[in-house]
Design a protein around this motif. Sequence first.
Motif, PDB file in Angstrom:
ATOM      1  N   SER A  41      -0.677 -43.414 -60.358  1.00 21.41           N
ATOM      2  CA  SER A  41       0.687 -42.882 -60.457  1.00 21.41           C
ATOM      3  C   SER A  41       0.892 -42.194 -61.791  1.00 21.41           C
ATOM      4  CB  SER A  41       1.739 -43.993 -60.295  1.00 21.41           C
ATOM      5  OG  SER A  41       1.711 -44.872 -61.402  1.00 21.41           O
ATOM      6  N   ARG A  66       2.562 -48.347 -59.409  1.00 22.71           N
ATOM      7  CA  ARG A  66       3.690 -47.498 -59.796  1.00 22.71           C
ATOM      8  C   ARG A  66       3.990 -47.669 -61.281  1.00 22.71           C
ATOM      9  NH1 ARG A  66       6.046 -42.990 -58.460  1.00 22.71           N
ATOM     10  NH2 ARG A  66       5.442 -42.708 -60.628  1.00 22.71           N
ATOM     11  N   SER A 104       6.134 -48.912 -51.114  1.00 22.95           N
ATOM     12  CA  SER A 104       7.250 -48.181 -51.714  1.00 22.95           C
ATOM     13  C   SER A 104       8.528 -48.452 -50.938  1.00 22.95           C
ATOM     14  CB  SER A 104       6.971 -46.670 -51.737  1.00 22.95           C
ATOM     15  OG  SER A 104       6.825 -46.167 -50.422  1.00 22.95           O
ATOM     16  N   GLU A 111       4.065 -43.935 -49.074  1.00 25.66           N
ATOM     17  CA  GLU A 111       5.119 -43.240 -49.803  1.00 25.66           C
ATOM     18  C   GLU A 111       6.367 -43.094 -48.932  1.00 25.66           C
ATOM     19  OE1 GLU A 111       5.083 -42.034 -52.908  1.00 25.66           O
ATOM     20  OE2 GLU A 111       2.976 -41.778 -53.443  1.00 25.66           O
ATOM     21  N   GLY A 148      10.121 -42.047 -61.596  1.00 29.23           N
ATOM     22  CA  GLY A 148       9.170 -42.698 -60.717  1.00 29.23           C
ATOM     23  C   GLY A 148       9.844 -43.331 -59.525  1.00 29.23           C
ATOM     24  N   LYS A 188       3.462 -42.883 -55.924  1.00 27.12           N
ATOM     25  CA  LYS A 188       2.495 -42.230 -56.805  1.00 27.12           C
ATOM     26  C   LYS A 188       3.074 -41.120 -57.661  1.00 27.12           C
ATOM     27  CE  LYS A 188      -2.228 -40.441 -56.477  1.00 27.12           C
ATOM     28  NZ  LYS A 188      -3.376 -40.305 -55.541  1.00 27.12           N
ATOM     29  N   TYR A 189       4.037 -40.392 -57.131  1.00 21.83           N
ATOM     30  CA  TYR A 189       4.414 -39.110 -57.707  1.00 21.83           C
ATOM     31  C   TYR A 189       5.592 -39.220 -58.665  1.00 21.83           C
ATOM     32  CZ  TYR A 189       1.396 -37.480 -53.957  1.00 21.83           C
ATOM     33  OH  TYR A 189       0.327 -37.278 -53.120  1.00 21.83           O
TER      34      TYR A 189
END
Length: 682
Positions: A223, A270, A385, A440, A545, A549-550
């Motif tokens: 992440s 994360r 998530s 996600e 966050g 991941k992104y």
Amino acid sequence: MKKITFLLILFFVSFWSFAQNTCSTAVPITAGLHIVTSIDGTDVPTPICALNGVVSSNGKGEWYSYTPVENHTVTVTTNIVENTPTVDTRVHIYTGVCGSLTCLAGDDDTGEGYSSIVTFNVTAGTTYIIAFDNKWTANGFTFQLIEAPFVEPVPQRISYTTQTISTANSTYNLCVVDMNGDRKDDIVGVSSNALKIHYQEPEGIFTNATFPITGTSNMPSWSVAAGDYNKDGFNDLILGGGNAVTFWKSNSTGTAYINESFPQYVFCQRTNFVDLNNDGNLDAFSCHDVDPNVYYMNDGTGVLTFFQSGITAGAMTIGIHPEGGNYGSIFVDYDNDGDQDLFIAKCRGGGSTAKFNELHRNNGDGTFTDVSVAANLYDPVQTWSSAWADYDNDGDLDILIGASSTTDGTHKFMQNNGDSTFTDITAGSGWDTNTSTNIEHVAYDFDNDGFVDVLGGGNKIMFNLGNKTFAAEAHPGVSVGGIGDLNDDGFIDFLNGNTIRYAVPNANNWVKVSLQGIESNSYGIGARVEIYGTWGKQIREIHSGDGFKYMSSLNAHFGIGTHTAITKIVVKWPSGIEDVIYNPAINSRVHIIEESTVLNTENFANAAFSMYPNPAKNILNIKSNNAVIMTNAQVYDLAGKLIQSTRIVNDNINVESLSSGSYMLVLKDSNGKKYSRKFLKE
């Protein structure tokens, strides 16, 4: 003997896996099972249709062609019993001719065990190219092509166009966030010893710059998060690797970055930037996969200190189970008390097989309390998530817990009751029948209709119908990535690897809000933004966050559908300050500087201090209007950059060295409380 020979011929025709090493020699297939002996053919080209944030396809591919005789809705999948145990595959679906292919669909990890499931509509007589790459495995497996009756697509609420950015060739293109202080979302790429930023210019044009990073950095294999933790007005990065945590910190002009890698072992999942102790400075947090969670406290000068929950002396208890299993952390204010609480999506923990999620309430004094059971969020759902939003626009945050495996539970849609508890309203919501799993899940109003939607697995968006139910809409090729407004048109776009999927604007109206903290952190991480109109109220929170991941935009995006006016915007800053903007323009970005609307009233009758002369030339005198003693002073420019920090001597500070212009003065009293006021330097 003839019958046996005939059956053998049928077997090898059905399961033929030879001579498909190039696009031009792709093996024609029909519905059924097909064996791939190994992946050793030519590379899958750009654009890569099934993206996971890594641009490279690792150089090998296996190729098939499919020409239907009727219109069908087709599924290509490796999530089948023939692959036991499951196999980690990645598949790409193209139209066009070899040498000039166009992405139609693709998938990486939608199925069990990271297998692939992709569904798309086909037209009779058109040839489609199917390619598997060896990003995750070069070994053999079986896939199935399933033909189903053609499903006529309903009119889409939003559609997307695609642009490939050839220069966005970093190893990890996971981040969409402003990096130069103009509050426009940029593309941030990370490679070993190099940070590459594509700065957004007008009309969706990008200019790029590469910054060398010296030293050894842990790559963000799990992440990345962004936030201005040294408070110089430019965002910094936290990179979550499989062994340790690395920070890339900007200099005071955003023209260079330095690396700080911490030596402690952390199997990061994360990562987040968050002001854990509410002192106006960003701290950092990382979920630990195999041990208790870790965090990094900021001393106010950008120096971070490592703590591990329940282990380091004086550490907070925020996820201490020795098995770890902490995957998707997100900081939200679920109880509307003005501070950031923590939810942890659990892959495991609480026993050898249990996967109970955790909610930690911020007590407002630098400590957290696990309230998972009391809040009714102690769920044994395997998830990586969660997607938090006010889905019913009633003023508090609800939660979609996104299942990453149907083996260990399904999606849960939980309504906030407004009393720090949640009720399961999954049944009949559309989430009970959504069989697509994913690591996600993220929440945004993708069609700008005023209700927050969810993007998860299956190349589809779950659109919020405004009545606590959701409807799935297929969007081939669209998957979770860095999210933001990459052409400044007010609609949410996606970055998948080096491909941008731009939303095609519909007729709905919108507003987006960018923040500039003074007493709070520079980008207002942890702030709550509210908009009001004839429809009622909408809220957003600024997160560093979300998903797994992104890293996505730090601007707050709102759709208002067909409404044509907003009564007011309210910003509730982490500092406790509130700013109100009345009758803002719609279909535009509204930039709000902390305490700017309070100061503009020129009503200081109840202010904690006064200052004179204002404008000041050399000396600015400070007079406390209560019993407290002002001890320290900081001066910020209106971009949020710290210009001067000093102790207060003889109730004044020297401002002679400042250039002419407007500044924000932040004072701290002997009890540690902060006060701020704008002044003018002659």
